[in-house]
Structure formats: C-alpha cells, structure tokens
Design an enzyme around this catalytic site. Structure first.
Site, PDB file in Angstrom:
ATOM      1  CG  ASN A 112      34.078  55.085  28.168  1.00  0.00           C
ATOM      2  OD1 ASN A 112      35.022  55.841  27.923  1.00  0.00           O
ATOM      3  ND2 ASN A 112      33.306  54.568  27.228  1.00  0.00           N
ATOM      4  CB  THR A 157      15.565  96.626  55.761  1.00  0.00           C
ATOM      5  OG1 THR A 157      15.007  97.895  56.075  1.00  0.00           O
ATOM      6  CG2 THR A 157      15.357  95.675  56.943  1.00  0.00           C
ATOM      7  CG  HIS A 158      15.096  98.714  51.835  1.00  0.00           C
ATOM      8  ND1 HIS A 158      14.517  98.155  50.722  1.00  0.00           N
ATOM      9  CD2 HIS A 158      14.244  98.472  52.872  1.00  0.00           C
ATOM     10  CE1 HIS A 158      13.335  97.633  51.063  1.00  0.00           C
ATOM     11  NE2 HIS A 158      13.167  97.796  52.374  1.00  0.00           N
ATOM     12  CB  SER A 279      46.924 102.950  46.402  1.00  0.00           C
ATOM     13  OG  SER A 279      47.204 103.765  45.280  1.00  0.00           O
ATOM     14  CE  LYS A 285      42.276 103.616  47.710  1.00  0.00           C
ATOM     15  NZ  LYS A 285      40.821 103.613  47.751  1.00  0.00           N
ATOM     16  CG  ASN A 287      42.549  99.755  48.383  1.00  0.00           C
ATOM     17  OD1 ASN A 287      41.941 100.710  48.877  1.00  0.00           O
ATOM     18  ND2 ASN A 287      43.409  99.873  47.390  1.00  0.00           N
ATOM     19  CD  GLU A 292      38.035  95.805  46.546  1.00  0.00           C
ATOM     20  OE1 GLU A 292      38.318  96.001  45.349  1.00  0.00           O
ATOM     21  OE2 GLU A 292      38.465  96.532  47.455  1.00  0.00           O
ATOM     22  CE1 TYR A 319      33.795  59.752  28.732  1.00  0.00           C
ATOM     23  CE2 TYR A 319      34.201  59.387  26.390  1.00  0.00           C
ATOM     24  CZ  TYR A 319      34.526  60.017  27.576  1.00  0.00           C
ATOM     25  OH  TYR A 319      35.560  60.914  27.627  1.00  0.00           O
ATOM     26  CD  GLN A 324      39.401  64.637  27.296  1.00  0.00           C
ATOM     27  OE1 GLN A 324      39.617  63.439  27.179  1.00  0.00           O
ATOM     28  NE2 GLN A 324      39.928  65.540  26.495  1.00  0.00           N
ATOM     29  CE  LYS A 327      38.521  64.312  33.550  1.00  0.00           C
ATOM     30  NZ  LYS A 327      37.314  63.768  32.884  1.00  0.00           N
TER      31      LYS A 327
END
Ligand code: ARG
Length: 459
Positions: A112, A157-158, A279, A285, A287, A292, A319, A324, A327
């Site tokens: 422990n 903004t926005h 692609s 393409k 990407n 992402e 404990y 356990q 982790k």
C-alpha cells in the site's frame, strides 16, 4: 497456471485463474519498474542502516535489484504473468535470484505504501518531462511570433472578423496558455513530491524505520506525516490529470485554428506534407488529420480525469483495491499529452505562413469601423452618435461593394460633416493595429514588450 501467492500461508486453495487475471495490475503497472526498484533499494539501505536487516542482506538486495534492472533494460526479463502487480513480480524475481535476503526486503513496508511511493515518483518525473515538452512548444511558437511582428491578420469575435491584430499577438496567446499549463504541472509535481514510504499498510510499523532517510534518498522533499493519509491520498494524481486535461484543452484550441487556417477559405497557413494526410478517394485532398486527432484525443484525457475523480469519490479510508484503477488513466493522460505536444510542435515548426493572404483577409470585414467611430468621438461627436453614423457608412459600403478605405471623403461626408481628410488615415488597417497602444494591445511596441517579458521569464 495459478501459483500460490505471496500471502500463501493463510490460504488453502489457489486463486481462481480468471479472477487472478481480473485482479492483476501487472500489465499496467509494469511501467513503474524503475520507481519500484528505486523504492526497494532505498528501503533496504535504510533497513540495514537501522540495524533491521544485516549489511550483507542489504548488499545482496542491492546487487540483485541492480541486476534485475539491467536485465529489464536489456529486454531480457519478462515478468511472470501470474504475479498480481509489479511489486510482487519484482520481489518474487529477487527472491528467486538471491534467496533468503530477498524475503527480508518487505520488512516494515506494505504494497500500500510501496505502490503510492512508485506512483508519486512517476508523477514527479512525468510532470518534469511534460513541463519541458510544453516549454519546447512554447519556444517554437515564440520563434514564429518573433518572425511575424509586422504580419497582420484579422482578429475574430464570434468567428466574425472583428479587429486586425498582429500575428505575433495571436501566437503569444498560445504561448500564454502553455505557460499556465506549465504552472499547473509544477503544482501537480509539488503535490506528488512527498514520501508515503514507511506508512506500511495504513498504521505505520513497529520496526524502527527512518522515513526521512528513505524520503531523501528518493529525492522527495518531505514525508507525508499521517500514515493513513499516505496510503489513501491520490489528490496528486487528480492534479496531474487535470493539468494534462487543461494542456489538451489548449492544444485542441490551437489545433482548431490550425485546421481552420489551413482551409482554402482561410488560406492563412499551409501545413507541411509531413504533418498532413491525403484521401484514399479524392486525389486533391490534404487534410490536417493530426490536428484533428489531437482535438479528438482531448476527449479521452477528460475521460481520464472524470474516471479518477469517480474512482476516489466516497472511498472510505484507508487503502481499497479501487485505488488500483488510479494508474491507467494517468499513464494515458501522460502519453496522450506527450504525443500531441510533439505533433503540434512539428506542425508549427514546419508550417508555412501566407502573410499576404492574412493581410488581404484583414482588409475585409470593415474592421476599421470602430476606429472611424473613435475618430468621430475624438472630434466632438458623442460616441453613441458616432457608432450610428459609422454603422450607416458600413451599410453604404456594403451596398456599394467597397471596402471602408476605398470610400472617398465626399462619400463619408454624406454621413457626417465632421469628417475631414485626416479621418481617412484611420481606415488604413496598419494604422488600426498601430493605434492599439494600451497595455497588452496589439501595437508592435506592446507585442514586443510581451515578447521580451516572455523571454526574461524564460517562457
Ligand atoms: N496492485 C495494487 C495497486 O495498484 C498494489 C497494492 C495492493 N494492496 C493490496 N492490499 N491489495 O493498488
């Protein structure tokens, strides 16, 4: 095949095979082997110093553990999967190699306190490592910022064009996010930096151990004063995963902008071939997959955080085997953040920046409108009226498909007599940027001051 466990004496039957696998943590915690060996070495040395085991037992233990470490390093040792965890696997291997002295190693300690000692040591070095990786990314960002003290792009903004800013100003926001992440990791490190070793199962031990000695041998700056707290506290792990979750949050924001900026619609940057994919069907393409993926992996690290918080909720002292589960999520958070930091750093180091396209975009969106209103306000027009007048100017420009800086003085004067030739100057987007000299604003001087501050703080 089931083996009789280390606690064999009290048991008459072997553990059920499937349940042994269910209860085991070795596949996850084998990663703690270095920390476990360091902890055992410090513990054995202390036991010998205190006269609890003999010097020769200690020597045999030290040599045995060094040899095991060497073999693991060389890939020559595979743990028996029958061991429940790394602590038992290493102790069994040690005893297999050196016999009697190996059986004395566990005097005055428990798994422990052992497991949480290992885990804390791991968090300290992982926090240091991630701190360095965060700093590396900061350096890459600042290098781009330094090269773009004259590059102007729209500020939003926005997600609508708002006011033009220096590219360096924008990049310094990213670096500031990462600076805060480093502070969070420093705090998580400080929380982990305390030794639970010697708390034993929960209540301490009658052996005359020296907890200060093992703490300093392991590089901990203090000892956890309460033995029950020592074995049950996992706050430091929450702190670590929270810091990682915030790091991912920031990377996801950075990646979102990299993705947007590399679209044809924005065209502000071009990511290098090394950091993009094509692609399987569409030949044209390119990407921003890795950006992402980083954005997407943010979710799993949030999951790691929620998972540990939920595991700890309502746990009675001290404990419990629930612990356990602490982790796997932390290791995942560590690995995920480290991999994503490397990916983002690579993207930033290798991207090309389309400064002309940024500048062109900054011409659109009537972004000098606020400055034109401010100009009127500085020339005896109440700001509310100035806002209304410039609103009408923008509507007129839009209807005539002109940018604000393409309007003539005569056109402006249809909306207010206050306009004079000098008013046209504020419409130049470079002047809009240069005018923002308030502290932290986007004028070059202010951005340079931010850069200097970053560099004197050493990021
Ligand atoms: N494998 C355990 C863990 O990771 C080690 C401590 C086990 N202690 C116990 N009493 N079962 O938490």
């Amino acid at each position: 095949m089931a083996l009789k466990a280390l606690w064999g004496g009290r048991f008459e039957q072997f553990m059920n095979d499937e349940m042994q696998a269910f209860g085991a943590s070795l596949p996850v915690d084998r990663r703690l082997w270095r920390e476990d060996i360091a902890g055992s070495k410090a513990h054995a040395r202390m036991l010998a110093n205190q006269g609890i085991i003999t010097r020769s037992d200690n020597e045999a233990i030290q040599e045995g553990l060094d040899a095991i470490a060497h073999d693991i390093e060389e890939g020559r040792l595979d743990f028996e999967l029958s061991s429940e965890d790394i602590h038992m696997a290493l102790e069994q291997e040690l005893t297999r190699r050196i016999g009697e002295p190996g059986k004395k190693l566990h005097t005055g300690r428990s798994r422990n306190d052992q497991v949480v000692t290992d885990f804390r040591l791991y968090c300290v070095s992982a926090a240091d490592e991630l701190g360095e990786e965060l700093e590396g990314l900061q350096r890459s960002i600042v290098a781009v910022a330094e090269a773009h003290l004259d590059t102007i792009l729209p500020g939003y903004t926005h997600l609508q064009k708002a006011q033009p800013v220096l590219f360096a100003q924008h990049l310094l926001v990213w670096q500031a996010m990462l600076a805060r992440d480093r502070e969070r990791f420093a705090a998580a490190r400080a929380a982990a930096d305390a030794s639970p070793l010697g708390a034993a199962a929960l209540a301490g031990t009658p052996h005359a151990i020296d907890r200060e000695d093992t703490a300093s041998a392991l590089g901990f700056s203090r000892v956890i004063p309460n033995s029950m707290d020592a074995v049950s506290d996992r706050d430091f792990a929450c702190d670590f995963i929270y810091a990682a979750a915030m790091g991912m949050l920031h990377l996801s924001r950075i990646c979102e902008e990299l993705i947007l900026w590399s679209t044809e619609e924005f065209g502000f940057i071009t990511l290098s071939d090394e950091y993009t994919t094509g692609s399987s069907i569409m030949p044209q393409k390119k990407n921003a997959d890795l950006a992402e993926l980083t954005r997407g992996k943010t979710g799993r690290v949030y999951g790691d955080l929620l998972s540990i918080l939920t595991t700890l909720k309502s746990l009675p002292l001290a404990y419990n085997k629930d612990l356990q589960e602490d982790k796997e999520g932390l290791f995942d958070a560590h690995d995920t953040l480290a991999a994503c930091l490397a990916a983002v750093r690579g993207m930033i180091d290798t991207m090309s920046i389309n400064t002309e396209r940024m500048f062109e975009a900054a011409q659109g969106g009537y972004m000098a409108a606020t400055d034109l209103a401010d100009w009127l306000a500085a020339h005896d027009v109440a700001f509310r009226d100035a806002h209304e007048i410039v609103g009408r100017v923008v509507l007129y420009a839009e209807q005539h498909q002109k940018r604000l800086d393409e309007l003539t003085l005569d056109e402006l004067r249809q909306f207010s007599e206050a306009f004079v030739p000098e008013a046209l100057e504020v419409l130049d987007i470079r002047n809009v940027v240069a005018a923002r000299t308030s502290l932290g604003g986007t004028a070059r001087k202010e951005v340079e001051a931010q850069l200097r501050a970053v560099k004197t703080r050493s990021f």
